[in-house]
Scaffold this motif. Sequence first.
Motif, PDB file in Angstrom:
ATOM      1  N   SER A   1       0.775  -1.214  -0.150  1.00  0.00           N
ATOM      2  CA  SER A   1      -0.073   0.258   0.054  1.00  0.00           C
ATOM      3  C   SER A   1       0.757   1.088   0.068  1.00  0.00           C
ATOM      4  O   SER A   1       0.526   2.332  -0.733  1.00  0.00           O
ATOM      5  N   ALA A   2       1.885   1.272   0.575  1.00  0.00           N
ATOM      6  CA  ALA A   2       2.974   2.459   0.728  1.00  0.00           C
ATOM      7  C   ALA A   2       3.658   2.604  -0.541  1.00  0.00           C
ATOM      8  O   ALA A   2       4.229   3.592  -0.964  1.00  0.00           O
TER       9      ALA A   2
ATOM     10  N   LEU B 161      -7.126  -7.409   0.994  1.00  0.00           N
ATOM     11  CA  LEU B 161      -6.636  -6.451   1.795  1.00  0.00           C
ATOM     12  C   LEU B 161      -6.262  -5.278   0.957  1.00  0.00           C
ATOM     13  O   LEU B 161      -6.423  -4.026   1.417  1.00  0.00           O
ATOM     14  N   VAL B 162      -5.268  -5.319   0.163  1.00  0.00           N
ATOM     15  CA  VAL B 162      -4.757  -4.321  -0.826  1.00  0.00           C
ATOM     16  C   VAL B 162      -5.983  -3.607  -1.565  1.00  0.00           C
ATOM     17  O   VAL B 162      -5.744  -2.482  -1.565  1.00  0.00           O
TER      18      VAL B 162
ATOM     19  N   GLY C  74      -6.667   0.346  -1.306  1.00  0.00           N
ATOM     20  CA  GLY C  74      -6.740   1.074  -2.463  1.00  0.00           C
ATOM     21  C   GLY C  74      -8.419   1.683  -2.602  1.00  0.00           C
ATOM     22  O   GLY C  74      -8.343   2.965  -2.978  1.00  0.00           O
ATOM     23  N   TRP C  75      -9.106   1.076  -2.156  1.00  0.00           N
ATOM     24  CA  TRP C  75     -10.382   2.057  -2.094  1.00  0.00           C
ATOM     25  C   TRP C  75     -10.527   3.065  -0.931  1.00  0.00           C
ATOM     26  O   TRP C  75     -10.837   4.068  -1.328  1.00  0.00           O
ATOM     27  N   LEU C  76     -10.264   2.599   0.264  1.00  0.00           N
ATOM     28  CA  LEU C  76     -10.130   3.294   1.245  1.00  0.00           C
ATOM     29  C   LEU C  76      -9.377   4.698   1.123  1.00  0.00           C
ATOM     30  O   LEU C  76      -9.530   5.733   1.719  1.00  0.00           O
TER      31      LEU C  76
ATOM     32  N   GLY D  18      -8.885   5.857  -2.918  1.00  0.00           N
ATOM     33  CA  GLY D  18     -10.317   6.141  -3.838  1.00  0.00           C
ATOM     34  C   GLY D  18     -10.569   5.155  -4.976  1.00  0.00           C
ATOM     35  O   GLY D  18     -11.284   5.693  -5.950  1.00  0.00           O
ATOM     36  N   GLN D  19      -9.895   4.228  -5.111  1.00  0.00           N
ATOM     37  CA  GLN D  19      -9.914   3.323  -6.230  1.00  0.00           C
ATOM     38  C   GLN D  19     -11.152   2.466  -6.226  1.00  0.00           C
ATOM     39  O   GLN D  19     -11.491   1.892  -5.020  1.00  0.00           O
ATOM     40  N   ARG D  20     -11.817   2.143  -7.314  1.00  0.00           N
ATOM     41  CA  ARG D  20     -13.043   1.501  -7.278  1.00  0.00           C
ATOM     42  C   ARG D  20     -12.875   0.082  -8.037  1.00  0.00           C
ATOM     43  O   ARG D  20     -11.923   0.029  -9.120  1.00  0.00           O
ATOM     44  N   LEU D  21     -13.729  -0.700  -7.568  1.00  0.00           N
ATOM     45  CA  LEU D  21     -13.678  -2.014  -8.198  1.00  0.00           C
ATOM     46  C   LEU D  21     -14.942  -2.150  -8.947  1.00  0.00           C
ATOM     47  O   LEU D  21     -16.182  -1.881  -8.398  1.00  0.00           O
TER      48      LEU D  21
END
Length: 109
Positions: free
Chosen positions: A18-19, A69-70, A74-76, A79-82
């Motif tokens: 994530s980092a 989890l990644v 990414g979403w939280l 702001g990436q959407r799936l």
Amino acid sequence: MNWLYLSIAIISEVIATSALKATNGFSNLVPSLIVVFGYGLAFFFLSLTLKTIPVGIAYAVWSGAGIVLVSLVGWLVYGQRLDIGAIVGMALIVVGVIVLNVFSKAVGH
């Protein structure tokens, strides 16, 4: 302890991955240090896990949990959407890990 070690490995890898986006090609020092330390910690605890859990099982759990989890981070955080295909695909991965752990005799419980 083996599952605790695997959990620590997974969490460390998720933090490091994530980092990775924030390193900006390893030009930002603090995120870069988080990545290096996180991956080091992840592989250390994964190596402890592999003393008792078969490598294929450990890696299946590691990758399945890591993907979910990644994606959540990414979403939280980013702001990436799936889309529905991504969600269904990840659900199938989770189901596969559950089937491995519940029905396989290869899992060291």
